[in-house]
Design a protein around this motif. Structure first.
Motif, short mmCIF file in Angstrom:
data_model
loop_
_atom_site.label_atom_id
_atom_site.label_comp_id
_atom_site.label_asym_id
_atom_site.label_seq_id
_atom_site.Cartn_x
_atom_site.Cartn_y
_atom_site.Cartn_z
N ASP A 38 0.84 -1.19 0.00
CA ASP A 38 0.00 0.00 0.00
C ASP A 38 0.87 1.25 0.00
OD1 ASP A 38 -2.30 1.41 -0.09
OD2 ASP A 38 -3.14 0.62 1.77
N SER A 39 0.30 2.35 -0.49
CA SER A 39 1.04 3.60 -0.58
C SER A 39 0.08 4.77 -0.44
CB SER A 39 1.79 3.70 -1.91
OG SER A 39 2.31 5.00 -2.11
N SER A 40 0.50 5.78 0.30
CA SER A 40 -0.27 7.01 0.40
C SER A 40 -0.11 7.88 -0.84
CB SER A 40 0.16 7.81 1.64
OG SER A 40 -0.03 7.07 2.82
N GLU A 41 0.86 7.54 -1.68
CA GLU A 41 1.11 8.32 -2.89
C GLU A 41 0.10 7.99 -4.00
OE1 GLU A 41 3.60 10.58 -3.02
OE2 GLU A 41 4.12 10.11 -0.95
N GLN A 43 -2.80 5.57 -3.35
CA GLN A 43 -4.06 5.07 -2.80
C GLN A 43 -4.53 3.80 -3.51
OE1 GLN A 43 -5.08 6.61 -0.13
NE2 GLN A 43 -3.66 8.32 -0.35
N LYS A 527 -5.97 11.96 8.20
CA LYS A 527 -4.65 11.35 8.25
C LYS A 527 -4.75 9.83 8.27
CE LYS A 527 -2.25 15.16 10.56
NZ LYS A 527 -1.55 15.60 11.79
N TRP A 530 -6.07 8.63 4.57
CA TRP A 530 -5.25 8.79 3.38
C TRP A 530 -3.76 8.59 3.62
CZ3 TRP A 530 -8.42 8.29 -0.34
CH2 TRP A 530 -9.71 8.80 -0.24
N HIS A 531 -3.35 8.41 4.87
CA HIS A 531 -1.98 8.00 5.18
C HIS A 531 -2.10 6.63 5.84
CE1 HIS A 531 -0.24 11.99 4.35
NE2 HIS A 531 -1.36 12.45 4.87
N HIS A 532 -1.90 5.60 5.05
CA HIS A 532 -2.29 4.26 5.46
C HIS A 532 -1.43 3.68 6.57
CE1 HIS A 532 -5.03 4.19 2.08
NE2 HIS A 532 -4.06 4.62 1.30
N LEU A 599 -0.93 15.76 0.56
CA LEU A 599 -0.76 14.56 -0.24
C LEU A 599 0.12 14.83 -1.44
CD1 LEU A 599 -4.44 13.18 -0.19
CD2 LEU A 599 -2.53 12.52 1.28
N TYR A 610 -9.57 9.76 -4.64
CA TYR A 610 -9.59 10.69 -3.51
C TYR A 610 -10.80 11.62 -3.58
CZ TYR A 610 -8.26 14.59 -0.50
OH TYR A 610 -8.26 15.57 0.46
#
Length: 647
Positions: A38-41, A43, A527, A530-532, A599, A610
């Motif tokens: 997984d990545s917050s960059e 999603q 947070k 969207w910031h996993h 983000l 998003y």
């Protein structure tokens, strides 16, 4: 008094009933399962074995609930063999060779800061780094988050973290009774990712003396817990120097190894989630911010309510003492039109019915979460519960919509029920279907399987829709809601139409107040969404914020409706919903700002994900606040007009 609030917040966060601890005897196997990448960059979650990692001989997929499937969780077995209290310095896992496409997948994920998520005893894998900073002693930095880097980029080259140093923190349950076995419980799970160049499977770097010395040295270092937001960027060298990293190249062998260290901990099993839940936030600052907001809103609300109460009491006394309506002005003059049905009565009824359905779902979900029934150990339980509860709340939504629709002289209750059953759920499903198509085109594990789509449709058409119609039928068969004043046959001319738009504009500005009282908590929720790597489980704080939200939404709607009535304008129905409901606009504007500042999303599909979900969240937030404002204003209007005498 503050101590009682603090106890409430603490208890609601730590109580996790329904989760039983598992005791391990020394030498018994501990299962380690892999979850996802997984990545917050981006999603976009991916299956762990989407990359060319070592697989077990018999790959087993874990059973997943609805919430896990929707969030892209895919738990599977792993080839790692871990046994309680048995340290292992070097274990060979396997050798893999990547073709061109597999190398490109690795590079793309390293560029987008993807992290691997593992699970052990229902605990997610945190990150351990051994670091030495300038003028400081080396320390073991522990980041209690979800996941660790799969590799890094340095000097234009890509390197793979092919060695995992697994740290298992255990708590001894032995109580000094000779008849009870010496058992241990897992209370912490960390992974230290390292990159080693191994010449061959027979000549492993982790088997050399310098690495063994490193392990022994790192065990003696002081441990420091660090906020995940302060995590060091990928490519951090760690404390070890002078080693060759495993470079990522086509058709080049990559040998995967791992080591295991058990660390005794004083943390009891019941409190093992505390580091995961609160490591991403300053709990004291969070608590003070919520308390300050709560106290300020209550103080201002009390002041405004007191002023409004005194003003209305004077108006009522004046109206009741002088019954000559020709010499009076103000809100009494529109008494014969105050309950005149609004424009588009069916849509307003559908809006309020949908709001009741969402509010019922939110209240029950929040109650279950505060009581601890939605434990983070059961991933996806929160989302699953919310979806199921929304379906069953349809009976209350349909009932409320039909009751108001009948009061508005509506006759086609079936159309009203149809609108309630399909308006908000249909909007959600259309948006979800479009997003799912984009996710599927990216080959992401977040794409929902066909069977899950069928399950969602069954919940919608098989439970929610019938319950909405049932509630609508029950509500429409009830006697029409009686109003305190008889409605005039001929509408009263509106002499202040030119100034009504100003009140609507003020209502738009007033919509910032319900959003403002939730702003602090929304920032924490954003947070975690969207910031996993971060978790959110402070539902005690969220409960307090929701109480403030109800008070604020009700008060701003009542105040603006009163100002409108004082201008002898009886078109208050839609205004009462618009004033507080406009807070959804502010939430979406905040989402745009958050996207631009917090983000780093560059892919089109990720941006659609998003903004698509934030649009639905803003709509839901607006529906909830508009329903609260409408009901509060409705009760207020009925009350004040029932207190004045008829002419």
């Amino acid at each position: 008094m503050w101590h009682y609030f603090l106890i409430l917040a603490e208890v609601t966060a730590f109580s996790l009933p329904g989760v039983a601890p598992k005791d391990y005897e020394e030498g018994s196997k501990i299962e380690l399962s892999v979850n996802k990448l997984d990545s917050s960059e981006t999603q976009l979650p991916f299956d762990y074995y989407y990359l060319n990692f070592c697989k077990p001989a018999h790959l087993e997929k874990k059973n997943e609930n609805l919430g896990q499937i929707l969030s892209g969780d895919r738990q599977e077995s792993s080839p790692y063999e871990i046994y309680m209290k048995i340290n292992q310095n070097c274990k060979y896992l396997g050798t893999m060779k990547n073709n061109h496409d597999q190398v490109e997948n690795f590079k793309w994920m390293i560029d987008n800061q993807y992290r691997a998520s593992w699970m052990m005893d229902n605990l997610p894998s945190g990150l351990r780094l051994t670091a030495s900073f300038e003028n400081t002693e080396p320390k073991r930095l522990s980041f209690y988050q979800d996941g660790f880097p799969i590799g890094f980029k340095k000097d234009g080259k890509y390197f793979v973290n092919n060695h995992a140093h697994i740290i298992v923190k255990v708590y001894n349950t032995y109580q000094g009774n000779d008849q009870s076995p010496d058992t241990w419980r897992v209370v912490g799970f960390l992974v230290e990712p390292l990159s080693f160049y191994n010449k061959s499977p027979e000549n492993l770097k982790c088997s050399e003396q310098d690495f063994i010395d490193y392990l022994e040295y790192s065990r003696e270092l002081e441990e420091q817990f660090v906020n995940p937001e302060e995590i060091i960027e990928n490519g951090f060298d760690g404390y070890m120097t002078g080693i060759l990293y495993q470079i990522l190249e086509k058709d080049k062998n990559i040998t995967y190894t791992y080591s295991v260290t058990f660390e005794k901990s004083d943390v009891q099993w019941a409190h093992r989630w505390e580091m995961y839940l609160y490591s991403g936030m300053n709990k004291e600052v969070h608590w003070l911010s919520v308390i300050n907001s709560f106290a300020m809103v209550l103080l201002l609300s009390g002041m405004v309510a007191n002023i409004l109460r005194r003003t209305i009491n004077k108006d009522i006394s004046r109206y009741n003492e002088n019954l000559d309506s020709e010499e009076e002005s103000g809100w009494k003059q529109v008494s014969g039109d105050i309950f005149r049905p609004p424009s588009h009565p069916m849509f307003l009824s559908v809006l309020i019915g949908s709001g009741i359905q969402v509010i019922g779902m939110a209240i029950l979900t929040l109650v279950f979460a505060c009581l601890g029934f939605l434990s983070p150990a059961y991933r996806g339980s929160l989302l699953t519960t919310a979806i199921v509860l929304f379906a069953f709340m349809g009976v209350f939504g349909g009932y409320t919509a039909s009751r108001f629709y009948k009061m508005f002289d509506g006759v086609n209750w079936k159309s009203c029920a149809m609108g309630t059953a399909f308006f908000f759920p249909g909007l959600c499903f259309i948006m979800f279907f479009v997003i799912n198509l984009l996710i599927r085109s990216e080959e992401s594990s977040g794409a929902v399987p066909f069977f899950t789509l069928i399950t969602l449709l069954v919940l919608w058409f098989g439970i929610s829709v019938p319950l909405v119609f049932l509630g609508s039928a029950m509500g429409y068969r009830k006697p029409t809601i009686q109003v305190p004043w008889k409605i005039n046959k001929i509408p009263r001319p509106l002499s202040t139409m030119a100034g009504s738009w100003k009140i609507s504009l003020i209502g738009l500005l007033a919509g910032s107040l319900p959003f403002g009282c939730m702003f602090i908590e929304i920032s924490y929720i954003m947070k975690s969404l969207w910031h996993h790597t971060l978790f959110y489980y402070l539902f005690g704080f969220l409960l307090l914020c929701c109480i403030v939200l109800v008070i604020t939404s009700a008060e701003v709607s009542i105040l603006l409706v009163y100002l409108l009535l004082c201008k002898e304008d009886y078109r208050w129905w839609w205004l009462s919903a618009w004033v507080s409901g406009s807070s959804g606009i502010y939430l979406f504007l905040y989402a745009i700002i958050y996207y631009s500042t917090e983000l780093n999303i560059s892919r089109f599909s990720s941006s659609v994900i998003y903004f698509g979900y934030m649009f639905l969240g803003s709509i839901a937030f607006g529906i909830v606040t508009s329903t609260i404002g409408f009901l509060a204003a409705y009760i207020f209007v009925r009350r004040i007009y029932s207190l004045i005498k008829l002419d």
